[in-house]
Design a protein around this motif. Structure first.
Motif, PDB file in Angstrom:
ATOM      1  N   ILE A   1       0.844  -1.191   0.000  1.00 12.28           N
ATOM      2  CA  ILE A   1       0.000   0.000   0.000  1.00 12.28           C
ATOM      3  C   ILE A   1       0.884   1.247   0.000  1.00 12.28           C
ATOM      4  CG2 ILE A   1      -1.718   1.327   1.280  1.00 12.28           C
ATOM      5  CD1 ILE A   1      -2.843  -1.270   2.348  1.00 12.28           C
ATOM      6  N   LEU A   2       0.742   2.064  -1.038  1.00 15.20           N
ATOM      7  CA  LEU A   2       1.498   3.312  -1.111  1.00 15.20           C
ATOM      8  C   LEU A   2       0.742   4.477  -0.502  1.00 15.20           C
ATOM      9  CD1 LEU A   2       2.979   3.155  -4.741  1.00 15.20           C
ATOM     10  CD2 LEU A   2       3.980   2.331  -2.591  1.00 15.20           C
ATOM     11  N   ALA A   3      -0.595   4.408  -0.581  1.00 17.14           N
ATOM     12  CA  ALA A   3      -1.384   5.525  -0.036  1.00 17.14           C
ATOM     13  C   ALA A   3      -2.816   5.084   0.220  1.00 17.14           C
ATOM     14  CB  ALA A   3      -1.373   6.705  -1.011  1.00 17.14           C
ATOM     15  N   LEU A   4      -3.442   5.741   1.213  1.00 18.86           N
ATOM     16  CA  LEU A   4      -4.862   5.590   1.505  1.00 18.86           C
ATOM     17  C   LEU A   4      -5.478   6.981   1.467  1.00 18.86           C
ATOM     18  CD1 LEU A   4      -4.747   3.205   4.610  1.00 18.86           C
ATOM     19  CD2 LEU A   4      -5.273   2.556   2.252  1.00 18.86           C
ATOM     20  N   LEU A   5      -6.648   7.104   0.840  1.00 16.43           N
ATOM     21  CA  LEU A   5      -7.309   8.399   0.755  1.00 16.43           C
ATOM     22  C   LEU A   5      -8.798   8.250   1.023  1.00 16.43           C
ATOM     23  CD1 LEU A   5      -5.302   8.028  -2.032  1.00 16.43           C
ATOM     24  CD2 LEU A   5      -5.613  10.489  -1.982  1.00 16.43           C
TER      25      LEU A   5
ATOM     26  N   LEU B   1     -13.577  -4.269   5.588  1.00 15.06           N
ATOM     27  CA  LEU B   1     -14.534  -5.156   6.248  1.00 15.06           C
ATOM     28  C   LEU B   1     -14.042  -5.608   7.614  1.00 15.06           C
ATOM     29  CD1 LEU B   1     -15.631  -7.485   3.289  1.00 15.06           C
ATOM     30  CD2 LEU B   1     -16.660  -5.336   4.044  1.00 15.06           C
ATOM     31  N   GLU B   2     -12.733  -5.841   7.709  1.00 17.42           N
ATOM     32  CA  GLU B   2     -12.144  -6.326   8.967  1.00 17.42           C
ATOM     33  C   GLU B   2     -10.771  -5.702   9.167  1.00 17.42           C
ATOM     34  OE1 GLU B   2     -11.884 -10.571   8.982  1.00 17.42           O
ATOM     35  OE2 GLU B   2     -13.910 -10.853   8.194  1.00 17.42           O
ATOM     36  N   GLY B   3     -10.384  -5.524  10.419  1.00 16.71           N
ATOM     37  CA  GLY B   3      -9.035  -5.093  10.748  1.00 16.71           C
ATOM     38  C   GLY B   3      -8.738  -3.642  10.412  1.00 16.71           C
ATOM     39  N   THR B   4      -7.463  -3.340  10.371  1.00 15.31           N
ATOM     40  CA  THR B   4      -6.968  -1.981  10.094  1.00 15.31           C
ATOM     41  C   THR B   4      -5.851  -2.057   9.068  1.00 15.31           C
ATOM     42  OG1 THR B   4      -7.479  -1.287  12.368  1.00 15.31           O
ATOM     43  CG2 THR B   4      -5.928   0.074  11.106  1.00 15.31           C
ATOM     44  N   ILE B   5      -5.840  -1.123   8.123  1.00 19.79           N
ATOM     45  CA  ILE B   5      -4.768  -1.064   7.127  1.00 19.79           C
ATOM     46  C   ILE B   5      -4.105   0.304   7.178  1.00 19.79           C
ATOM     47  CG2 ILE B   5      -5.790  -2.748   5.556  1.00 19.79           C
ATOM     48  CD1 ILE B   5      -6.725  -0.302   3.865  1.00 19.79           C
ATOM     49  N   LYS B   6      -2.869   0.353   6.715  1.00 23.47           N
ATOM     50  CA  LYS B   6      -2.138   1.618   6.679  1.00 23.47           C
ATOM     51  C   LYS B   6      -1.103   1.567   5.557  1.00 23.47           C
ATOM     52  CE  LYS B   6       1.174   0.133  10.256  1.00 23.47           C
ATOM     53  NZ  LYS B   6       0.652  -1.255  10.279  1.00 23.47           N
ATOM     54  N   PRO B   7      -0.651   2.726   5.092  1.00 20.67           N
ATOM     55  CA  PRO B   7       0.392   2.759   4.077  1.00 20.67           C
ATOM     56  C   PRO B   7       1.631   1.984   4.533  1.00 20.67           C
ATOM     57  CG  PRO B   7      -0.591   4.921   4.303  1.00 20.67           C
ATOM     58  CD  PRO B   7      -1.141   4.081   5.431  1.00 20.67           C
ATOM     59  N   GLY B   8       2.220   1.258   3.612  1.00 21.64           N
ATOM     60  CA  GLY B   8       3.389   0.437   3.933  1.00 21.64           C
ATOM     61  C   GLY B   8       3.054  -1.019   4.164  1.00 21.64           C
TER      62      GLY B   8
END
Length: 338
Positions: A102-106, A170-177
């Motif tokens: 993941i490079l970016a979340l917007l 839907l589940e969990g947490t995501i972040k860049p990297g």
């Protein structure tokens, strides 16, 4: 197949397989409704067809809503927010699944440090098998998974060379990297079949009506296809039948479909048809179907025409002066509409 049998065992003889479950088998694992009903019938289980169609229409409505947001996001700040990012490597011509970072979340207005369950988000990966909407082909849907996080991707768009995945956590947490696995949904197979079918349709129309016929637009979805073309008058019933027979003959011939990059000059030498008004660079992608069709196209396709399985024209109409439109289905849809 084992997954379907396991679901039927849970329901038991004399029971009913829910429409939502039947749709999940179709949408996620590629089980056509007709196949599910046939196998279920053998085990004495009925399938909730109305529930399946309701779930299918719900998915279509979600996809339409997501597509309507694409243009707004492109025109807004999302495009500016990803302008500094490197172009996304597209790996979907050869694979339905790929690993990436993941490079970016917007959220469409700003970059996010993370996204949690329940949040809608735009995801940018360094590489992806998801095809972004373009050239008449709708964007892919599917799943992105990483660690304990699961994202459902509803559609995919493109801003310059950056591919944007429109989805919901839907589940969990995501972040860049985060390292993730991107998995395109099974509906891509139907989209690919319909896209190759448009190339066969184009060829058949030129053969039956004349070489004045040129593509003027298209829409390629999983459930249907739409093809706009130049022609001064409506098609007769006989012409429609001849076009349909020609397409089905090419499908039955099991012709190989070859996609390769080359220079524009080389493509012209080989007789490739270009879409009028489309802008092409120095390098182009030519899609060849046996020796009968060569078109410049960036979309995804089946590897042989037999994988389309069948073709049925549903409607033919006029959409403007000298412009006609054909709506059709392929694969299981063509069998259902016989």
């Amino acid at each position: 197949m084992e997954l379907l049998k396991a679901q039927l065992d849970k329901v038991g003889e004399g029971g009913v397989l829910g429409g939502e479950e039947a749709f999940r088998l179709y949408d996620t694992f590629g089980f056509p409704l007709e196949l599910t009903m046939e196998i279920a019938g053998e085990q004495g289980v009925k399938v909730d067809e109305d529930g399946f169609r309701k779930a299918l229409e719900g998915q279509r409505s979600q996809a339409r809503a997501a597509r309507e947001q694409v243009d707004a996001m492109h025109a807004g700040s999302a495009s500016a927010l990803v302008a500094h990012l490197p172009g996304t490597v597209f790996s979907g011509y050869s694979s339905f699944s790929d690993s990436g970072k993941i490079l970016a979340l917007l959220d469409g207005k700003q970059h996010l440090e993370q996204a949690e369950a329940g949040e809608n988000v735009l995801v940018v990966l360094d590489k992806t098998p998801f095809y972004p909407e373009g050239g008449g082909q709708v964007g892919d849907s599917g799943m992105i998974r990483g660690g304990s996080a699961v994202l459902e991707i509803e559609t995919v768009s493109k801003s310059e060379d950056v591919i944007l995945h429109h989805g919901k956590v839907l589940e969990g947490t995501i972040k860049p990297g985060d390292n993730v696995t991107a998995e395109v949904g099974a509906r891509r197979r139907d989209i690919q079949a319909n896209h190759t079918a448009t190339h066969l349709l184009h060829n058949a129309l030129r053969k039956v009506l004349g070489e004045h016929v040129h593509q003027a637009g298209s829409l390629v979805e999983g459930e249907r296809l739409r093809f706009d073309f130049t022609h001064p008058q409506s098609l007769s019933a006989d012409e429609i039948q001849r076009v349909e027979r020609e397409v089905n003959a090419l499908i039955a011939a099991d012709l190989p479909v070859d996609c390769r990059e080359m220079s524009m000059d080389e493509a012209k030498k080989q007789g490739a048809i270009a879409l009028f008004g489309e802008k092409y660079g120095e390098r182009v992608r030519m899609v060849s179907v046996g020796d009968v069709s060569r078109e410049l196209c960036g979309g995804t396709h089946v590897t042989s025409t037999a994988r389309i399985r069948g073709f049925k024209i549903l409607a033919e109409s006029g959409i403007g002066a000298g412009l006609r439109r054909i709506e059709a289905v392929s694969g299981n849809g063509s069998v259902t509409c016989q």
